[in-house]
Design an enzyme around this catalytic site. Structure first.
Site, PDB file in Angstrom:
ATOM      1  N   LYS A  47     -57.587  22.463 -27.427  1.00  0.00           N
ATOM      2  CA  LYS A  47     -58.898  22.989 -27.823  1.00  0.00           C
ATOM      3  C   LYS A  47     -58.755  24.314 -28.557  1.00  0.00           C
ATOM      4  O   LYS A  47     -59.524  24.606 -29.464  1.00  0.00           O
ATOM      5  CB  LYS A  47     -59.815  23.140 -26.612  1.00  0.00           C
ATOM      6  CG  LYS A  47     -60.292  21.790 -26.076  1.00  0.00           C
ATOM      7  CD  LYS A  47     -61.490  21.905 -25.159  1.00  0.00           C
ATOM      8  CE  LYS A  47     -62.008  20.520 -24.789  1.00  0.00           C
ATOM      9  NZ  LYS A  47     -63.119  20.505 -23.883  1.00  0.00           N
ATOM     10  N   LYS A  88     -59.213  11.244 -27.118  1.00  0.00           N
ATOM     11  CA  LYS A  88     -60.000  10.920 -25.928  1.00  0.00           C
ATOM     12  C   LYS A  88     -61.481  10.756 -26.303  1.00  0.00           C
ATOM     13  O   LYS A  88     -61.958  11.428 -27.214  1.00  0.00           O
ATOM     14  CB  LYS A  88     -59.832  12.082 -24.944  1.00  0.00           C
ATOM     15  CG  LYS A  88     -60.544  11.951 -23.631  1.00  0.00           C
ATOM     16  CD  LYS A  88     -60.137  13.097 -22.705  1.00  0.00           C
ATOM     17  CE  LYS A  88     -61.007  14.321 -22.853  1.00  0.00           C
ATOM     18  NZ  LYS A  88     -62.203  14.377 -22.043  1.00  0.00           N
ATOM     19  N   LYS A  94     -67.600  14.056 -24.815  1.00  0.00           N
ATOM     20  CA  LYS A  94     -69.055  14.234 -24.936  1.00  0.00           C
ATOM     21  C   LYS A  94     -69.390  14.733 -26.337  1.00  0.00           C
ATOM     22  O   LYS A  94     -70.341  14.292 -26.955  1.00  0.00           O
ATOM     23  CB  LYS A  94     -69.544  15.280 -23.921  1.00  0.00           C
ATOM     24  CG  LYS A  94     -69.411  14.840 -22.474  1.00  0.00           C
ATOM     25  CD  LYS A  94     -70.179  15.800 -21.582  1.00  0.00           C
ATOM     26  CE  LYS A  94     -69.748  15.683 -20.141  1.00  0.00           C
ATOM     27  NZ  LYS A  94     -68.726  16.666 -19.750  1.00  0.00           N
TER      28      LYS A  94
HETATM   29  N1  AQP Z   1     -62.312   9.819 -22.048  1.00  0.00           N
HETATM   30  C1  AQP Z   1     -62.147   9.937 -20.735  1.00  0.00           C
HETATM   31  N2  AQP Z   1     -61.505   8.975 -20.049  1.00  0.00           N
HETATM   32  C2  AQP Z   1     -61.333   9.069 -18.702  1.00  0.00           C
HETATM   33  N3  AQP Z   1     -61.797  10.122 -17.977  1.00  0.00           N
HETATM   34  C3  AQP Z   1     -62.454  11.101 -18.634  1.00  0.00           C
HETATM   35  N4  AQP Z   1     -63.024  12.257 -18.229  1.00  0.00           N
HETATM   36  C4  AQP Z   1     -63.550  12.907 -19.292  1.00  0.00           C
HETATM   37  N5  AQP Z   1     -63.352  12.194 -20.397  1.00  0.00           N
HETATM   38  C5  AQP Z   1     -62.664  11.072 -20.032  1.00  0.00           C
HETATM   39  C6  AQP Z   1     -63.059  12.698 -16.857  1.00  0.00           C
HETATM   40  O1  AQP Z   1     -64.417  12.919 -16.498  1.00  0.00           O
HETATM   41  C7  AQP Z   1     -64.488  13.964 -15.550  1.00  0.00           C
HETATM   42  C8  AQP Z   1     -65.508  14.975 -15.956  1.00  0.00           C
HETATM   43  O2  AQP Z   1     -65.067  15.553 -17.157  1.00  0.00           O
HETATM   44  P1  AQP Z   1     -65.656  16.881 -17.734  1.00  0.00           P
HETATM   45  O3  AQP Z   1     -67.006  17.119 -17.282  1.00  0.00           O
HETATM   46  O4  AQP Z   1     -64.625  17.937 -17.604  1.00  0.00           O
HETATM   47  O5  AQP Z   1     -65.754  16.357 -19.117  1.00  0.00           O
HETATM   48  P2  AQP Z   1     -65.171  17.003 -20.333  1.00  0.00           P
HETATM   49  O6  AQP Z   1     -63.703  16.780 -20.372  1.00  0.00           O
HETATM   50  O7  AQP Z   1     -65.763  18.326 -20.481  1.00  0.00           O
HETATM   51  O8  AQP Z   1     -65.885  16.045 -21.207  1.00  0.00           O
HETATM   52  P3  AQP Z   1     -65.610  15.909 -22.561  1.00  0.00           P
HETATM   53  O9  AQP Z   1     -66.210  14.593 -22.763  1.00  0.00           O
HETATM   54  O10 AQP Z   1     -64.169  16.079 -22.893  1.00  0.00           O
HETATM   55  O11 AQP Z   1     -66.500  17.083 -23.094  1.00  0.00           O
HETATM   56  P4  AQP Z   1     -66.277  18.014 -24.301  1.00  0.00           P
HETATM   57  O12 AQP Z   1     -66.471  17.155 -25.491  1.00  0.00           O
HETATM   58  O13 AQP Z   1     -67.390  19.012 -24.116  1.00  0.00           O
HETATM   59  O14 AQP Z   1     -64.916  18.614 -24.170  1.00  0.00           O
HETATM   60  C9  AQP Z   1     -63.078  14.546 -15.434  1.00  0.00           C
HETATM   61  O15 AQP Z   1     -62.449  14.033 -14.297  1.00  0.00           O
HETATM   62  C10 AQP Z   1     -62.399  14.047 -16.666  1.00  0.00           C
HETATM   63  O16 AQP Z   1     -61.005  13.893 -16.489  1.00  0.00           O
END
Ligand code: AQP
Length: 336
Positions: free
Chosen positions: A119, A202, A205
């Site tokens: 990131k 991956k 969101k």
């Molecule tokens: N793509 C994924 N596959 C499997 N598990 C996933 N998790 C996130 N993306 C995937 C798991 O979901 C839980 C909550 O994650 P989070 O709230 O930390 O989500 P994040 O990583 O902030 O979500 P994003 O989608 O990656 O958001 P942005 O785009 O804002 O960075 C965790 O257990 C995570 O492993």
């Protein structure tokens, strides 16, 4: 020395950041695994709103996302009769313990975290907030406060649970057997659901491909079907699980396997003589069916009074445990 008292039940905990709509990746990687196991453990799930402010957000959007996350937890099968559901910022001990845990880690360890590297590289070093760097210490606090044994997470968060174990061991070595060492639970299939438009990334969101690579649990059937049917595949024409050569198809196989419970081998043989259109159509059917069920329950639970009551009960129950653990850590440090 204030040490842990033996526990009657093992403890499970996980959380999701209310940083946007919950995705199919969040569901299959963490929430579903938690919901499937919640009766087997003393279970805690929280809305990680302090983690959501690692990047600036509109206050009204954050509030709305907290409610949405809460209603989604219920819609995904989290049962308040079996699980304590709470909002992280309701429990002051997360902040105190996060500060304490920050001192149990080193700059080198935090800089080696893959998510920080990815990131920060994407954001350019000068624009990288301290929150992105330091948040694994807060995540360690979230886990350790509840004497957690098992943390269902996606593969991207496994490294942070391992760092939590290191911090815990370091703390206990210095101050006695005060904190409980957790383990990550990473499901063998579905632990890294990939972006449908770019299966080397991956599913997130915040999706850069006009949201066409990410399935949100709130997506309507038409849009979800379109996302699956237009997912990147390959020219091989084989429904085969081969992450190196066929990452897009392998991703869809994982999704179908997680949703239906069919094994990867069964899926491969079921679609052996069929083209990608038939296969994608089956994946789309399973996704749409899952989303329809979740959304039906979401409508039922999305009532501010119901959500507030559950959160206030969760707060009272979580607070008791968090206060005790934090007090133990403070006593060990000489702060109490
Ligand atoms: N793509 C994924 N596959 C499997 N598990 C996933 N998790 C996130 N993306 C995937 C798991 O979901 C839980 C909550 O994650 P989070 O709230 O930390 O989500 P994040 O990583 O902030 O979500 P994003 O989608 O990656 O958001 P942005 O785009 O804002 O960075 C965790 O257990 C995570 O492993």
């Amino acid at each position: 020395m204030a040490k842990q008292t033996p526990k009657k039940h093992k403890v499970m905990l996980t959380g999701v950041r209310p940083s946007g709509s919950i995705t199919l990746g969040n569901y299959l990687g963490a929430i579903k695994n938690f919901a499937d196991k919640q009766g087997l453990f003393k279970s805690y799930i929280f809305i990680a709103d302090l983690h959501a402010i690692t990047e600036p957000r509109q206050p009204a959007e954050l509030k709305a996302a907290v409610n949405q996350c809460m209603a989604m937890y219920l819609a995904c099968g989290i049962d308040p009769g079996k699980t304590v559901i709470f909002r992280q910022s309701d429990i002051a001990e997360h902040g105190i313990m996060g500060f304490i845990m920050a001192f149990q880690t080193r700059l080198g360890e935090l800089s080696r975290m893959t998510q920080f590297k990815l990131k920060s590289a994407a954001g350019g070093k000068s624009g990288v907030g301290t929150g992105l760097f330091i948040y694994p210490a807060l995540m360690a606090a979230d886990i350790l406060l509840y004497d957690t044994d098992i943390v269902p997470v996606g593969a991207d968060q496994q490294q942070h649970v391992e760092l939590t174990r290191d911090m815990c061991q370091r703390f206990n070595k210095r101050y006695g057997a005060v904190l409980n060492e957790p383990d990550a639970f990473v499901a063998p299939v579905g632990n890294r659901i990939l972006n449908l438009r770019n299966p080397l990334e991956k599913m997130n969101k915040s999706d850069c491909s006009d949201n066409m690579g990410t399935i949100f649990l709130s997506d309507g059937a038409d849009i979800a079907r379109k996302k699956v049917m237009t997912a990147v595949s390959d020219g091989l024409g084989l429904v085969k699980f081969d992450q190196e050569n066929q990452p897009g198809i392998s991703n869809l196989i994982s999704i179908l396997s997680c949703i239906t419970g069919q094994s990867i081998a069964d899926i491969e043989s079921r679609f052996e003589a069929q083209g990608y259109a038939a296969f994608k159509s089956a994946v789309a059917d399973s996704v749409c069916c899952l989303l329809r069920d979740i959304q039906e329950r979401y409508r039922k639970f999305n009532d501010p009074k119901v959500l507030e009551d559950i959160l206030s009960d969760g707060r009272a129950r979580a607070e008791k445990i968090a206060e005790k653990t934090c007090q133990r850590a403070k006593t060990a440090l000489g702060l109490a």
